[in-house]
Design an enzyme around this catalytic site. Structure first.
Site, mmCIF file in Angstrom:
data_model
loop_
_atom_site.group_PDB
_atom_site.id
_atom_site.type_symbol
_atom_site.label_atom_id
_atom_site.label_comp_id
_atom_site.label_asym_id
_atom_site.label_seq_id
_atom_site.Cartn_x
_atom_site.Cartn_y
_atom_site.Cartn_z
ATOM 1 N N CYS A 60 50.980 64.016 7.915
ATOM 2 C CA CYS A 60 49.989 63.128 7.290
ATOM 3 C C CYS A 60 49.404 63.771 6.041
ATOM 4 C CB CYS A 60 48.830 62.846 8.234
ATOM 5 S SG CYS A 60 49.325 62.449 9.893
ATOM 6 N N GLU A 83 44.535 56.515 11.783
ATOM 7 C CA GLU A 83 44.814 57.506 10.740
ATOM 8 C C GLU A 83 46.206 57.162 10.223
ATOM 9 O OE1 GLU A 83 46.725 59.779 9.198
ATOM 10 O OE2 GLU A 83 46.388 61.597 10.386
#
Lengths: 481, 481
Positions: free
Chosen positions: B260, B223
């Site tokens: 993120c 990720e």
């Protein structure tokens, strides 16, 4: 059309097609199933001519192909495959409220499919990869296998008839012919979102590497075959020596040994080896040598065998006889387990009706073999019920090495159903998390997306409050319909 | 211990642990949740010290971490996650009988997990990757993030206490410290079967390439973050200008912009741009500059901004002020959509509290933008209900570019639940088919296996005739409990 035109058209078709109800997509596939059936009399002779496979086999393969189309049609008409999952809003939750979150599977986009030479129908133009991608909602750019161009062309026509009949954009399916460089160009195109392949390790691995070197790497589902070992236990062999030899030889030589699930490796206990070998040799006498798919495959078969014939660890029970180069004659070599364990070359697939019989001494050796084994599509265990009771650890080891573990019968003859797993640890496939046969194959071409606080009327039907599709959904942690 | 010893021990632990009932694995995880809670007073100050994040945030993150452990404990105690699918034998089927085939998900094997610097607890030692792998049945070899060694060590101790309490093999979890080369060595080890990572694009992509170059390529769940665009529609902005500016700045600056899902890109219609920019500037005044995770991250932040400052397409509304190099000061630049579309550099993530405000002219430009956009973890649409009615095609395009699509609120604050999708098309992750947050994260560490004609008493409980676990299973095409 050049490649950009092909992919741009596929992408526009995708944006339209992906949002159609599963019912409409399913009707399109049902139409295709009918059209394939209607064209049976034209398709079968072409495939027989181009594959050297007998009429009965090709007729059966077409039936299987049509059955696959219907399986996926039913799956998407029913609709629950999208894993609809709903966590409703909790506006009064403390310390923080929860938003409304709804997740389901959405198709990936245009998929490149490579056909297989050994299944001119079931793993080719309208084969499992194409149909599961179309069922998921993805257009397909299909790279025809050069071994059966006429068959491929004819089946592609059927697909376009079905598209026309359903009133869908023709760019939903594109038939591309060519060689290696044409195939590579398809994989490299930025609008390609996944890749499915059935064939050799060399071909599959090269495409896998290519796909990973793209600016945007894409999923690769390459089914590259395996040697599908069979493990024989002593009591079982004592009891059923001849029947098992017959079953083994039948599976080994089916379709001239040209199956991904062809058992090229059989492990036999030392005390039973001679009797079993004798029974296999007797069975071999009844097998007529038959033409392989094309001369290139026959040549590769004999070259691989020649390479093995220089190895002194092998004792040849039957040497292949390349009298007619196109024919695939059976071959069997015997090796001691201790020798087999010493070199990985002894578990490399030889595509054709060749098997290696590995003679083991005891259970410790069996465990060593299980640990040493490469990833396989299937592993078969032939044992009496009582012989398995102390083999939990051995079975545990085998599970780590395959996608399907059989306790009866032979690995060839892959059932197309909900529970089928056709795909195993590398090098049998490049993605052991997927299957290329059976209902779950559709999931290869989808990815999850979550919608947060989306207005109900904009949500896909699968996720709307009133569940208009009547599908199974997980709502607040509970499965409901 | 050297690497071979670590992985051999993990592999042996795996062969034992994978076959334990979900109930026992779940109790182990519940024990871990309790131990983490008991050690709160020791863990929190360490993480605060090593991350520069405030006490409240770290306490909340520990709560979330413990919540995640409990979510997976419940999931595996319940047991239906394994997708048990049973096609019973049809011995009388013609032309061929059907064998008994049963499929479920089996764990992959030892998993290498890399911790994230920005979540010293929730995405680190006992974070989502570690816990979902352990829940799936996989041992974890954890590469500690060098930014928070003391926190990592302390949490690893908690995991080992939980392993001891549950009577499980200690090799179920191994805590490894070191730098890049130590991390690479873990990925290269033949017994590693998957890899999870949260962090930068450079780091994630390098590990992805390494994993694919192995003799046996393995799945990589990296990720790598994204810029999480927000699209503002005119009517919505007219009505809620100040509230949306406040929500945007709050999300942008949360945790000094080190998420993120931090919204680094916002698309604003031309007529509303000036008013919205003014409101954002006002909000910026209320944001105190705060220290970033570590000096290296602050340095990278200012270097990225400096690079952008040489671009004449950008008009700087607020330039970051690197007066204390460790502090992450807010920054905002404005750009015309036509300029933004010209260079991919304008959608590269700048990790920190910087955003680019892109001013668009009309709906055609919006569609161009949607097509041009890289893959994102999230995309947010702020629009009045009526403004969305004609935007189905635009929304359709956005779906292709993200894992989660929001219509209210902000992208930061990722709910841990069943329906969450945290993962999107490349380059936001290396595997858009997976999520790293929420219940479905467990599926990353499992693969299907089918058993054909396996004696009932040898079958895993999930697949036995009498369904001793009482789980949801698909039997002959129907979901049943």
């Amino acid at each position: 059309m050049n490649l950009d035109q092909i992919f741009n058209a596929a992408q526009e078709a995708f944006l339209f097609y992906k949002n159609l109800p599963g019912k409409e997509k399913g009707e399109f596939l049902e139409g295709l199933a009918e059209i394939l059936e209607e064209n049976r009399a034209e398709i079968v002779p072409l495939a027989v001519e181009e594959s050297n496979l007998p009429d009965g086999r090709i007729n059966g393969e077409l039936g299987r192909t049509i059955g696959q189309v219907r399986l996926f049609a039913n799956l998407i008409k029913e609709g629950s495959w999208v894993e609809a999952t709903i966590d409703p809003a909790l506006p009064n939750r403390t310390p923080l409220p929860r938003a409304d979150i709804r997740r389901f599977l959405t198709p990936l986009g245009p998929v490149v499919v490579f056909g297989a030479s050994n299944f001119p129908l079931a793993f080719s133009t309208a084969g499992g990869d194409t149909i599961s991608a179309l069922a998921a909602g993805c257009p397909v750019i299909y790279k025809a296998h050069p071994a059966h161009p006429k068959t491929s062309h004819k089946v592609a026509d059927c697909i376009h008839q079905a598209i026309l009949k359903a009133g869908l954009p023709s760019a939903l399916f594109t038939h591309v012919e060519g060689g290696i460089s044409e195939g590579q160009a398809l994989v490299k195109h930025p609008l390609a979102k996944a890749l499915a392949f059935t064939g050799s390790h060399t071909g599959g691995k090269a495409l896998f590497d290519l796909a990973n070197q793209r600016e945007e790497p894409i999923p690769v589902y390459a089914e590259m075959g395996s040697v599908n070992p069979i493990f024989c236990f002593p009591e079982k062999l004592k009891k059923e020596n001849d029947a098992l030899a017959k079953a083994f030889v039948g599976s080994l030589t089916l379709g001239v040994g040209q199956f991904c699930t062809n058992p090229g490796l059989i492990f036999v206990p030392k005390a039973q080896a001679a009797a079993f070998e004798k029974a296999i040799s007797d069975e071999f006498n009844d097998i007529a040598s038959a033409p392989m798919l094309h001369p290139g495959i026959a040549e590769a078969y004999y070259n691989s065998l020649q390479l093995l014939q220089s190895r002194e660890e092998l004792r040849w029970v039957k040497v292949a006889d390349p009298q007619h180069l196109i024919n695939g004659s059976t071959a069997l070599a015997e090796i001691k387990a201790s020798d087999w364990l010493n070199d990985h070359i002894f578990q490399k697939e030889v595509f054709g009706a060749f098997a290696m019989m590995v003679v083991y001494q005891n259970e410790e050796e069996l465990q060593e073999i299980a640990k040493h084994l490469h990833g396989q599509l299937t592993i078969t265990v032939w044992a009496e019920h009582e012989e398995l009771q102390n083999q939990l650890y051995f079975i545990n080891l085998l599970e780590e090495k395959c996608g399907r573990l059989l306790f009866k019968g032979v690995p060839t003859g892959v059932e197309v159903g909900n529970a089928m797993q056709h795909g195993g640890p590398y090098p049998s496939t490049t993605d052991a998390r997927s299957t290329s046969v059976g209902a779950y194959a559709i999931k290869r071409f989808a990815r999850p997306i979550a919608f947060q606080d989306m207005p109900d009327e904009l949500l896909p039907d699968a996720l709307r409050n009133d569940n208009p599709l009547g599908i199974w959904r997980m709502v607040d942690g509970e499965w409901k319909k």
